[in-house]
Design a protein around this motif. Structure first.
Motif, PDB file in Angstrom:
ATOM      1  N   LEU A 136       8.242 -17.582  33.194  1.00 17.16           N
ATOM      2  CA  LEU A 136       7.968 -16.245  33.714  1.00 17.16           C
ATOM      3  C   LEU A 136       7.136 -15.445  32.716  1.00 17.16           C
ATOM      4  N   PHE A 137       7.391 -15.649  31.436  1.00 17.19           N
ATOM      5  CA  PHE A 137       6.605 -14.986  30.393  1.00 17.19           C
ATOM      6  C   PHE A 137       5.141 -15.393  30.455  1.00 17.19           C
ATOM      7  N   LEU A 138       4.867 -16.665  30.649  1.00 15.18           N
ATOM      8  CA  LEU A 138       3.488 -17.153  30.680  1.00 15.18           C
ATOM      9  C   LEU A 138       2.728 -16.626  31.883  1.00 15.18           C
ATOM     10  N   ILE A 139       3.393 -16.562  33.035  1.00 16.43           N
ATOM     11  CA  ILE A 139       2.744 -16.003  34.227  1.00 16.43           C
ATOM     12  C   ILE A 139       2.331 -14.563  33.961  1.00 16.43           C
ATOM     13  N   ASN A 140       3.240 -13.798  33.400  1.00 12.89           N
ATOM     14  CA  ASN A 140       2.971 -12.390  33.131  1.00 12.89           C
ATOM     15  C   ASN A 140       1.907 -12.218  32.055  1.00 12.89           C
ATOM     16  N   PHE A 141       1.934 -13.072  31.034  1.00 12.10           N
ATOM     17  CA  PHE A 141       0.946 -12.994  29.960  1.00 12.10           C
ATOM     18  C   PHE A 141      -0.459 -13.212  30.501  1.00 12.10           C
ATOM     19  N   ALA A 142      -0.613 -14.189  31.372  1.00 14.80           N
ATOM     20  CA  ALA A 142      -1.937 -14.483  31.938  1.00 14.80           C
ATOM     21  C   ALA A 142      -2.467 -13.294  32.724  1.00 14.80           C
ATOM     22  N   MET A 143      -1.611 -12.668  33.521  1.00 16.27           N
ATOM     23  CA  MET A 143      -2.036 -11.509  34.302  1.00 16.27           C
ATOM     24  C   MET A 143      -2.389 -10.331  33.394  1.00 16.27           C
ATOM     25  N   GLY A 144      -1.634 -10.170  32.313  1.00 18.02           N
ATOM     26  CA  GLY A 144      -1.920  -9.087  31.379  1.00 18.02           C
ATOM     27  C   GLY A 144      -3.271  -9.232  30.714  1.00 18.02           C
ATOM     28  N   VAL A 145      -3.627 -10.452  30.361  1.00 12.32           N
ATOM     29  CA  VAL A 145      -4.932 -10.700  29.737  1.00 12.32           C
ATOM     30  C   VAL A 145      -6.059 -10.365  30.704  1.00 12.32           C
ATOM     31  N   VAL A 146      -5.922 -10.803  31.943  1.00 13.08           N
ATOM     32  CA  VAL A 146      -6.966 -10.575  32.950  1.00 13.08           C
ATOM     33  C   VAL A 146      -7.181  -9.086  33.182  1.00 13.08           C
ATOM     34  N   THR A 147      -6.092  -8.341  33.350  1.00 14.09           N
ATOM     35  CA  THR A 147      -6.231  -6.912  33.635  1.00 14.09           C
ATOM     36  C   THR A 147      -6.632  -6.112  32.402  1.00 14.09           C
ATOM     37  N   PHE A 195     -14.554   1.536  41.216  1.00 14.73           N
ATOM     38  CA  PHE A 195     -13.157   1.920  41.429  1.00 14.73           C
ATOM     39  C   PHE A 195     -12.569   1.175  42.625  1.00 14.73           C
ATOM     40  N   THR A 196     -13.326   1.128  43.714  1.00 17.00           N
ATOM     41  CA  THR A 196     -12.851   0.416  44.908  1.00 17.00           C
ATOM     42  C   THR A 196     -12.705  -1.074  44.641  1.00 17.00           C
ATOM     43  N   ALA A 197     -13.690  -1.646  43.936  1.00 16.71           N
ATOM     44  CA  ALA A 197     -13.640  -3.084  43.656  1.00 16.71           C
ATOM     45  C   ALA A 197     -12.446  -3.434  42.773  1.00 16.71           C
ATOM     46  N   PHE A 198     -12.248  -2.661  41.721  1.00 17.31           N
ATOM     47  CA  PHE A 198     -11.124  -2.924  40.824  1.00 17.31           C
ATOM     48  C   PHE A 198      -9.789  -2.774  41.548  1.00 17.31           C
ATOM     49  N   THR A 199      -9.692  -1.765  42.399  1.00 16.84           N
ATOM     50  CA  THR A 199      -8.434  -1.537  43.117  1.00 16.84           C
ATOM     51  C   THR A 199      -8.110  -2.698  44.042  1.00 16.84           C
ATOM     52  N   LEU A 200      -9.113  -3.201  44.741  1.00 20.35           N
ATOM     53  CA  LEU A 200      -8.892  -4.341  45.639  1.00 20.35           C
ATOM     54  C   LEU A 200      -8.530  -5.603  44.864  1.00 20.35           C
ATOM     55  N   LEU A 240      -4.289  -9.373  42.772  1.00 17.42           N
ATOM     56  CA  LEU A 240      -3.568  -9.924  41.628  1.00 17.42           C
ATOM     57  C   LEU A 240      -2.091  -9.555  41.666  1.00 17.42           C
ATOM     58  N   ALA A 241      -1.786  -8.363  42.166  1.00 23.58           N
ATOM     59  CA  ALA A 241      -0.390  -7.949  42.256  1.00 23.58           C
ATOM     60  C   ALA A 241       0.385  -8.854  43.198  1.00 23.58           C
ATOM     61  N   VAL A 242      -0.237  -9.191  44.333  1.00 24.09           N
ATOM     62  CA  VAL A 242       0.415 -10.089  45.295  1.00 24.09           C
ATOM     63  C   VAL A 242       0.642 -11.464  44.660  1.00 24.09           C
ATOM     64  N   ILE A 243      -0.370 -11.966  43.953  1.00 24.34           N
ATOM     65  CA  ILE A 243      -0.248 -13.271  43.299  1.00 24.34           C
ATOM     66  C   ILE A 243       0.855 -13.248  42.252  1.00 24.34           C
ATOM     67  N   LEU A 298       4.277 -15.519  42.433  1.00 23.29           N
ATOM     68  CA  LEU A 298       4.535 -16.522  41.400  1.00 23.29           C
ATOM     69  C   LEU A 298       5.872 -16.268  40.707  1.00 23.29           C
ATOM     70  N   LEU A 299       6.124 -15.009  40.355  1.00 25.85           N
ATOM     71  CA  LEU A 299       7.378 -14.691  39.692  1.00 25.85           C
ATOM     72  C   LEU A 299       8.577 -14.998  40.588  1.00 25.85           C
ATOM     73  N   LEU A 300       8.492 -14.607  41.865  1.00 22.29           N
ATOM     74  CA  LEU A 300       9.597 -14.861  42.791  1.00 22.29           C
ATOM     75  C   LEU A 300       9.796 -16.362  43.011  1.00 22.29           C
ATOM     76  N   ARG A 301       8.696 -17.075  43.125  1.00 19.74           N
ATOM     77  CA  ARG A 301       8.787 -18.516  43.376  1.00 19.74           C
ATOM     78  C   ARG A 301       9.509 -19.235  42.237  1.00 19.74           C
TER      79      ARG A 301
END
Length: 470
Positions: free
Chosen positions: A57-68, A421-426, A431-434, A438-441
């Protein structure tokens, strides 16, 4: 609406979204390292299972943090180029060290930890997760040091020819008193988030999978996480109290706005509920606790706390005509939401520990629902804390030196900012859904089978294949 408004919204949205991942990464890195250390010292298979489980779970979150997080740095050049020109000499130094030292430290050793389960000696592998955790926390410190310069500028001078802030004392920037207290406060909030996630996942398995062979591991996880939450809650209160006193010293308007205090008071009362006029210039109704605000702001129950109107008059004289008052409802309620959500997580942790007293197994559906809400509560507390920190500084982007409206890029149009702004929000919504899926799975999948354990000796087998543990 103009480009400045949209640029502020974009930076606010991307910053708050990015910070949803940061505290979980900071806290989980250390907690996973602690779990692996417990396995290393005891050889108990339970701790190995939990290390790999929460490590995933830490690795999933770390990857998302780097991207954002990458987007954050681009925005300084995209929408805030005038700010970057003004403060780049100072702001760039801690950020450069963060990237070159802290980020490379954490990313390198995370890679070694991921692929080193069947390759590295046991002690070296344990050292790699601790090195990654240290890098993660160092990264937080350098970023907070940069942000603290915006709250309380130190170690610089203004070049009269270029009009830019120039770094004169880098140690002063790193030892800014705002950074020295913001760092432990942020760490405490991060452990609050990470501990809450450990409790939520463990509690779900304890209640839903009561007959599982791994129930003992999940019961330990809920107790371990609950104690982390309680200790972190106490640390948040302690560091927050110190931070409030420093904030009153360096940014008195922020404290006054947090309390809806319009006139200077000595002693000052803490506002439980304040209703102000529509123009935000006076108090209409207030429910208060006597002496508390004076103590929180100055350490003296009879101390003086300056009010919004008096500070506005002072700043107008000092910096020139204009409004130097932040948006009062935003600062007032974000401050209270920060406290309320954090305290709620601590209260649920107490309930979880109580439900397992004397070896009992929790079974209440209401407790399960409260436990599942736990990770969300400190995340909201952290988010509102940062909203308060940044909005309470307004209208300054660098307090006392540069107004926010003067930091925006003059060559960027409203259409261009709206498009990004619109592009980043979408993209962030996707990414939030992903992230959630992943975390729930993997959280529902439970602890892994560790029947084939990593080698327990320090021998080097050159023929052993490289293996990815997850």
């Amino acid at each position: 609406m103009d480009a400045l408004d949209v640029a502020r919204w974009q930076f606010g949205v991307t910053t708050v979204y990015h910070f949803l991942f940061v505290p979980l990464t900071i806290g989980l890195s250390v907690l996973v390292a602690i779990l692996q250390t417990m396995w290393h010292r005891t050889g108990n298979e339970r701790y190995l299972k939990l290390t790999k489980f929460y490590g995933k779970l830490f690795l999933i979150n770390f990857a998302m943090g780097v991207v954002t997080g990458i987007v954050q740095e681009f925005q300084f050049g995209m929408n805030w180029s005038d700010y970057s020109r003004f403060v780049g000499d100072v702001f760039g130094a801690p950020l450069a060290i963060e990237a070159l030292v802290a980020f490379f430290l954490e990313s390198t050793f995370i890679g070694l930890w991921i692929f080193g389960w069947d390759r590295l000696p046991k002690r070296a592998h344990l050292a790699s997760i601790w090195a990654a955790a240290i890098g993660t926390n160092l990264s937080a410190y350098f970023i907070l040091a940069a942000n603290s310069f915006m709250q309380n500028p130190v170690g610089y001078r203004i070049n009269p020819d270029s009009g830019r802030a120039e770094l004169t004392d880098f140690p002063a920037v790193l030892t800014n008193k705002v950074a020295l207290i913001t760092f432990p406060h942020t760490l405490a909030g991060s452990f609050l988030v990470a501990g809450s996630l450990i409790v939520a996942v463990g509690l779900w398995h304890v209640i839903r999978n009561r007959d599982s062979a791994d129930t003992g591991a999940y019961r330990f996880a809920t107790r371990f996480g609950s104690w982390v939450v309680l200790v972190a809650s106490a640390a948040v209160l302690f560091t927050g109290d110190i931070q409030g006193k420093i904030m009153t010293d360096v940014q008195p308007m922020k404290m006054a706005a947090a309390e809806g205090l319009y006139t200077t008071e000595s002693p000052a009362s803490f506002s439980v509920l304040t209703i102000g006029s529509l123009d935000g210039s006076r108090e209409v109704f207030a429910l208060k606790i006597p002496y508390l605000l004076s103590y929180l702001g100055t350490g003296d129950p009879n101390g003086t706390v300056h009010g919004i109107n008096d500070l506005q008059a002072q700043y107008a004289t000092q910096y020139g005509a204009g409004s130097y008052t932040p948006i009062i409802p935003v600062t007032y309620w974000s401050f209270r939401f920060m406290i309320a959500f954090g305290m709620a997580a601590g209260a649920i942790a107490l309930l979880v520990l109580w439900s397992q007293r004397k070896g009992r197994t929790p079974s209440s559906r209401w407790l399960l629902r409260a436990g599942l809400a736990m990770p969300v509560l400190p995340l909201l507390a952290n988010s509102f804390g940062w909203i308060f920190t940044e909005m309470g500084r307004q209208p300054w982007i660098v307090f006392g030196e540069m107004l926010t409206r003067n930091g925006v890029s003059r060559s960027v149009s409203l259409t261009e900012v709206l498009t990004s702004f619109t592009a980043f929000t979408l993209i962030y919504a996707t990414l939030a859904v992903i992230e959630v899926k992943l975390l729930l799975r993997y959280a529902k999948a439970g602890v892994p089978d560790v029947s084939e354990q990593p080698p327990t000796d320090d021998t080097d087998d050159a023929e052993r294949p490289l293996a990815f543990a997850y």
